[in-house]
Design a protein around this motif. Structure first.
Motif, PDB file in Angstrom:
ATOM      1  N   PRO A  13      54.254  43.958  25.729  1.00  0.00           N
ATOM      2  CA  PRO A  13      54.681  44.265  24.355  1.00  0.00           C
ATOM      3  C   PRO A  13      53.614  44.982  23.533  1.00  0.00           C
ATOM      4  N   VAL A  14      52.345  44.790  23.844  1.00  0.00           N
ATOM      5  CA  VAL A  14      51.286  45.498  23.118  1.00  0.00           C
ATOM      6  C   VAL A  14      51.377  46.994  23.410  1.00  0.00           C
ATOM      7  N   HIS A  15      51.559  47.323  24.682  1.00  0.00           N
ATOM      8  CA  HIS A  15      51.725  48.731  25.061  1.00  0.00           C
ATOM      9  C   HIS A  15      52.976  49.307  24.404  1.00  0.00           C
ATOM     10  N   ALA A  16      54.052  48.534  24.407  1.00  0.00           N
ATOM     11  CA  ALA A  16      55.300  48.995  23.795  1.00  0.00           C
ATOM     12  C   ALA A  16      55.099  49.293  22.317  1.00  0.00           C
ATOM     13  N   ALA A  17      54.365  48.435  21.608  1.00  0.00           N
ATOM     14  CA  ALA A  17      54.097  48.661  20.186  1.00  0.00           C
ATOM     15  C   ALA A  17      53.259  49.919  19.979  1.00  0.00           C
ATOM     16  N   ARG A  18      52.271  50.132  20.864  1.00  0.00           N
ATOM     17  CA  ARG A  18      51.453  51.354  20.768  1.00  0.00           C
ATOM     18  C   ARG A  18      52.302  52.610  20.944  1.00  0.00           C
ATOM     19  N   VAL A  19      53.167  52.574  21.943  1.00  0.00           N
ATOM     20  CA  VAL A  19      54.037  53.722  22.204  1.00  0.00           C
ATOM     21  C   VAL A  19      54.958  53.957  21.005  1.00  0.00           C
ATOM     22  N   ALA A  20      55.535  52.885  20.467  1.00  0.00           N
ATOM     23  CA  ALA A  20      56.420  53.016  19.306  1.00  0.00           C
ATOM     24  C   ALA A  20      55.659  53.598  18.117  1.00  0.00           C
ATOM     25  N   ARG A  21      54.430  53.121  17.883  1.00  0.00           N
ATOM     26  CA  ARG A  21      53.622  53.617  16.768  1.00  0.00           C
ATOM     27  C   ARG A  21      53.295  55.104  16.958  1.00  0.00           C
ATOM     28  N   GLU A  22      52.921  55.489  18.173  1.00  0.00           N
ATOM     29  CA  GLU A  22      52.611  56.897  18.456  1.00  0.00           C
ATOM     30  C   GLU A  22      53.830  57.780  18.233  1.00  0.00           C
ATOM     31  N   ARG A  23      54.969  57.325  18.722  1.00  0.00           N
ATOM     32  CA  ARG A  23      56.195  58.112  18.542  1.00  0.00           C
ATOM     33  C   ARG A  23      56.572  58.209  17.076  1.00  0.00           C
ATOM     34  N   LEU A  24      56.376  57.121  16.337  1.00  0.00           N
ATOM     35  CA  LEU A  24      56.645  57.140  14.901  1.00  0.00           C
ATOM     36  C   LEU A  24      55.754  58.171  14.206  1.00  0.00           C
ATOM     37  N   GLN A  25      54.467  58.178  14.556  1.00  0.00           N
ATOM     38  CA  GLN A  25      53.536  59.121  13.938  1.00  0.00           C
ATOM     39  C   GLN A  25      53.853  60.563  14.330  1.00  0.00           C
ATOM     40  N   GLN A  26      54.207  60.787  15.582  1.00  0.00           N
ATOM     41  CA  GLN A  26      54.459  62.141  16.071  1.00  0.00           C
ATOM     42  C   GLN A  26      55.809  62.685  15.615  1.00  0.00           C
TER      43      GLN A  26
END
Length: 151
Positions: A13-26
């Motif tokens: 879930p930590v990786h999933a949150a990072r990916v979600a945050r990156e996609r949100l920013q991009q």
């Protein structure tokens, strides 16, 4: 039907949150299926409140003006909870921090390790400070108040 979590992200879930945050920013949009439902809902509420990753750290501390009155208003709850708070503080010793908050996600009491309350956190971790999602974004206290479930 709500989107299901991507199978490869469930185990981390930590990786999933990072990916979600990156996609949100991009992309400027919160992707579906990367976060647990209640966390995704919290992120959406935080975004609707105008908070971003950069604005959360710069958000002014929102605290009560009359701390004495605030404590008096919640005296019964603080008194009733203090034995449990002290027991938890003793049980976790220098490895934890126990916080009691009211229904508005304002801190009523803190017990535990002073090491956790670093100088950079001292302003945010004290009585009267709000940890509502509106002020802090997604966090255990603010999200639990909205979701009405313990985290």
């Amino acid at each position: 039907m709500a989107p299901r979590l991507r199978q490869d992200l469930i185990s981390d879930p930590v990786h999933a949150a990072r990916v979600a945050r990156e996609r949100l920013q991009q992309e400027g949009e919160l992707p579906c299926g990367y976060l647990r439902d209640e966390i995704e809902a919290s992120w959406r509420r935080s975004l609707d409140a105008g908070l971003t990753n950069s604005s959360q750290s710069q958000q002014l501390i929102d605290e009560v003006n009359d701390l004495k009155g605030f404590r008096q208003q919640h005296e019964l709850l603080i008194h009733a909870a203090m034995p449990e708070i002290e027991q938890l503080a003793h049980q976790f010793g220098d490895q934890g921090l126990i916080m009691l908050a009211n229904a508005d996600a304002r801190i009523l009491a803190l017990e535990g390790s002073d090491d956790i309350i670093t100088p950079s956190r001292q302003l945010a971790l004290r009585q009267g400070v709000s940890w509502s999602e509106t002020h802090r974004g997604t966090n255990a206290i603010g999200t639990a108040v909205i979701e009405v479930v313990p985290f």
